[in-house]
Design a protein around this motif. Structure first.
Motif, PDB file in Angstrom:
ATOM      1  N   LEU A 222      -5.032  -1.237 -14.617  1.00 14.24           N
ATOM      2  CA  LEU A 222      -4.924  -0.028 -13.693  1.00 14.24           C
ATOM      3  C   LEU A 222      -3.787  -0.426 -12.389  1.00 14.24           C
ATOM      4  CD1 LEU A 222      -8.030   1.973 -13.803  1.00 14.24           C
ATOM      5  CD2 LEU A 222      -6.107   2.117 -15.339  1.00 14.24           C
ATOM      6  N   GLN A 223      -2.870   0.288 -12.087  1.00 17.70           N
ATOM      7  CA  GLN A 223      -2.193   0.103 -11.036  1.00 17.70           C
ATOM      8  C   GLN A 223      -3.044   0.513 -10.017  1.00 17.70           C
ATOM      9  OE1 GLN A 223       0.888  -1.444 -10.293  1.00 17.70           O
ATOM     10  NE2 GLN A 223       0.629  -2.230 -12.279  1.00 17.70           N
ATOM     11  N   CYS A 224      -2.996   0.007  -8.804  1.00 19.58           N
ATOM     12  CA  CYS A 224      -3.863   0.301  -7.505  1.00 19.58           C
ATOM     13  C   CYS A 224      -3.367   1.584  -6.998  1.00 19.58           C
ATOM     14  CB  CYS A 224      -3.485  -0.792  -6.385  1.00 19.58           C
ATOM     15  SG  CYS A 224      -4.060  -2.402  -6.934  1.00 19.58           S
ATOM     16  N   THR A 225      -2.006   1.884  -6.861  1.00 16.03           N
ATOM     17  CA  THR A 225      -1.734   3.031  -6.396  1.00 16.03           C
ATOM     18  C   THR A 225      -0.283   3.297  -7.192  1.00 16.03           C
ATOM     19  OG1 THR A 225      -1.089   2.481  -4.398  1.00 16.03           O
ATOM     20  CG2 THR A 225      -3.079   3.779  -4.613  1.00 16.03           C
ATOM     21  N   ASP A 226       0.308   4.456  -7.080  1.00 22.44           N
ATOM     22  CA  ASP A 226       1.734   4.616  -7.278  1.00 22.44           C
ATOM     23  C   ASP A 226       2.477   3.479  -5.921  1.00 22.44           C
ATOM     24  OD1 ASP A 226       4.241   5.225  -8.222  1.00 22.44           O
ATOM     25  OD2 ASP A 226       4.318   7.204  -6.839  1.00 22.44           O
ATOM     26  N   CYS A 227       3.341   2.811  -6.509  1.00 24.66           N
ATOM     27  CA  CYS A 227       3.791   1.947  -5.426  1.00 24.66           C
ATOM     28  C   CYS A 227       4.594   2.823  -4.340  1.00 24.66           C
ATOM     29  CB  CYS A 227       5.148   1.006  -6.108  1.00 24.66           C
ATOM     30  SG  CYS A 227       4.121  -0.200  -7.472  1.00 24.66           S
ATOM     31  N   ASP A 228       5.469   3.741  -4.860  1.00 21.55           N
ATOM     32  CA  ASP A 228       6.226   4.600  -3.949  1.00 21.55           C
ATOM     33  C   ASP A 228       5.365   5.294  -2.858  1.00 21.55           C
ATOM     34  OD1 ASP A 228       8.470   3.310  -4.938  1.00 21.55           O
ATOM     35  OD2 ASP A 228       8.663   5.028  -6.312  1.00 21.55           O
ATOM     36  N   SER A 229       3.747   5.788  -3.260  1.00 21.31           N
ATOM     37  CA  SER A 229       3.213   6.453  -2.487  1.00 21.31           C
ATOM     38  C   SER A 229       2.590   5.701  -1.352  1.00 21.31           C
ATOM     39  CB  SER A 229       2.073   7.019  -3.304  1.00 21.31           C
ATOM     40  OG  SER A 229       1.078   6.159  -3.758  1.00 21.31           O
ATOM     41  N   ASN A 230       2.677   4.456  -1.323  1.00 23.60           N
ATOM     42  CA  ASN A 230       2.321   3.427  -0.124  1.00 23.60           C
ATOM     43  C   ASN A 230       2.906   3.609   1.045  1.00 23.60           C
ATOM     44  OD1 ASN A 230      -0.144   2.171  -1.647  1.00 23.60           O
ATOM     45  ND2 ASN A 230       1.434   1.172  -2.880  1.00 23.60           N
ATOM     46  N   PRO A 231       2.471   3.603   2.054  1.00 27.55           N
ATOM     47  CA  PRO A 231       3.065   3.787   3.324  1.00 27.55           C
ATOM     48  C   PRO A 231       4.023   2.591   3.473  1.00 27.55           C
ATOM     49  CG  PRO A 231       0.859   2.969   3.720  1.00 27.55           C
ATOM     50  CD  PRO A 231       0.949   3.224   2.314  1.00 27.55           C
ATOM     51  N   ARG A 232       5.011   2.881   4.225  1.00 26.95           N
ATOM     52  CA  ARG A 232       6.221   2.006   4.668  1.00 26.95           C
ATOM     53  C   ARG A 232       5.807   1.105   5.682  1.00 26.95           C
ATOM     54  NH1 ARG A 232      10.601   2.312   1.659  1.00 26.95           N
ATOM     55  NH2 ARG A 232      12.300   1.710   3.243  1.00 26.95           N
ATOM     56  N   GLU A 233       5.802  -0.164   5.713  1.00 24.07           N
ATOM     57  CA  GLU A 233       5.636  -1.109   6.563  1.00 24.07           C
ATOM     58  C   GLU A 233       6.464  -2.205   6.854  1.00 24.07           C
ATOM     59  OE1 GLU A 233       1.326  -1.969   7.401  1.00 24.07           O
ATOM     60  OE2 GLU A 233       0.690  -0.700   5.860  1.00 24.07           O
ATOM     61  N   SER A 234       6.428  -2.826   7.847  1.00 26.76           N
ATOM     62  CA  SER A 234       7.412  -3.904   8.103  1.00 26.76           C
ATOM     63  C   SER A 234       7.327  -4.933   7.082  1.00 26.76           C
ATOM     64  CB  SER A 234       7.346  -4.593   9.482  1.00 26.76           C
ATOM     65  OG  SER A 234       6.146  -5.394   9.444  1.00 26.76           O
ATOM     66  N   ALA A 235       8.476  -5.605   7.089  1.00 24.37           N
ATOM     67  CA  ALA A 235       8.395  -6.757   5.680  1.00 24.37           C
ATOM     68  C   ALA A 235       7.671  -7.811   6.132  1.00 24.37           C
ATOM     69  CB  ALA A 235      10.202  -7.384   5.639  1.00 24.37           C
ATOM     70  N   GLY A 236       7.271  -8.082   7.531  1.00 23.11           N
ATOM     71  CA  GLY A 236       6.221  -9.131   7.833  1.00 23.11           C
ATOM     72  C   GLY A 236       5.154  -8.534   7.328  1.00 23.11           C
ATOM     73  N   THR A 237       4.552  -7.535   7.321  1.00 26.04           N
ATOM     74  CA  THR A 237       3.164  -6.883   6.794  1.00 26.04           C
ATOM     75  C   THR A 237       3.129  -6.988   5.331  1.00 26.04           C
ATOM     76  OG1 THR A 237       3.046  -5.349   8.551  1.00 26.04           O
ATOM     77  CG2 THR A 237       1.692  -5.075   6.758  1.00 26.04           C
ATOM     78  N   PHE A 238       4.248  -6.557   4.713  1.00 29.52           N
ATOM     79  CA  PHE A 238       4.390  -6.772   3.237  1.00 29.52           C
ATOM     80  C   PHE A 238       3.936  -8.242   2.718  1.00 29.52           C
ATOM     81  CE2 PHE A 238       7.163  -7.715  -0.545  1.00 29.52           C
ATOM     82  CZ  PHE A 238       6.494  -6.955  -1.423  1.00 29.52           C
ATOM     83  N   PHE A 239       4.923  -9.199   3.510  1.00 33.57           N
ATOM     84  CA  PHE A 239       5.020 -10.488   3.135  1.00 33.57           C
ATOM     85  C   PHE A 239       3.497 -11.111   3.303  1.00 33.57           C
ATOM     86  CE2 PHE A 239       9.562 -10.782   3.207  1.00 33.57           C
ATOM     87  CZ  PHE A 239       9.784 -11.065   1.987  1.00 33.57           C
ATOM     88  N   SER A 240       2.815 -10.762   4.586  1.00 32.88           N
ATOM     89  CA  SER A 240       1.449 -11.030   4.901  1.00 32.88           C
ATOM     90  C   SER A 240       0.484 -10.653   3.578  1.00 32.88           C
ATOM     91  CB  SER A 240       1.097 -10.438   6.070  1.00 32.88           C
ATOM     92  OG  SER A 240       1.579 -10.988   7.011  1.00 32.88           O
ATOM     93  N   ARG A 241       0.493  -9.390   3.208  1.00 32.84           N
ATOM     94  CA  ARG A 241      -0.329  -8.769   1.955  1.00 32.84           C
ATOM     95  C   ARG A 241      -0.145  -9.593   0.650  1.00 32.84           C
ATOM     96  NH1 ARG A 241      -0.924  -3.586   4.010  1.00 32.84           N
ATOM     97  NH2 ARG A 241      -1.995  -3.712   6.181  1.00 32.84           N
TER      98      ARG A 241
END
Length: 134
Positions: A101-120
């Motif tokens: 199962l996908q965690c959530t719909d990808c587009d429904s997740n909040p937009r955050e900085s690329a730095g946060t994205f790479f950290s996750r």
């Protein structure tokens, strides 16, 4: 004699079974860090998964879709290829499959900085490496 050689081969294979996925995951982590150094981390905004990703889902597809849609470089293709290998994908997703199962719909997740994205994404890869070390 053949039995001895077979036994030694079996011991070698079983002892190196965890090292190949671990090495490939570390390679993916290295590619991720190289890419992070080349991207403007504060100006790019991406849909970012929550920090407490559930073990019952595989967020890999969301990460890859975001990477492909926001960055079009050779480094992205290398990282995507590295994360998409069956042996790495198996360890990045708890169940061993990205068809969970996908965690959530990808587009429904909040937009955050690329730095946060790479950290996750780094956290996801690091968790897989740690599971192999146990």
């Amino acid at each position: 004699m053949k039995l001895v050689v077979f036994c030694l081969f079996a011991v070698f294979c079983s002892s190196s079974a965890g090292t190949v996925p671990k090495r490939l995951l570390k390679e993916a982590l290295s590619l991720l860090n190289d890419l992070r150094d080349k991207v403007e981390l504060d100006t790019q905004m991406l849909n970012t998964l929550p920090q407490n990703i559930e073990d019952s889902c595989c967020p890999l597809k969301c990460f890859q879709d975001n990477l492909k849609s926001h960055f079009n470089t050779t480094d992205i293709r290398k990282l995507s290829w590295s994360l998409n290998r069956p042996i790495t994908k198996k360890h990045l997703c708890s169940s061993g499959s990205d068809t969970m199962l996908q965690c959530t719909d990808c587009d429904s997740n909040p937009r955050e900085s690329a730095g946060t994205f790479f950290s996750r994404l780094e956290s996801l890869v690091q968790k897989a490496i740690n599971r192999l070390s146990e």
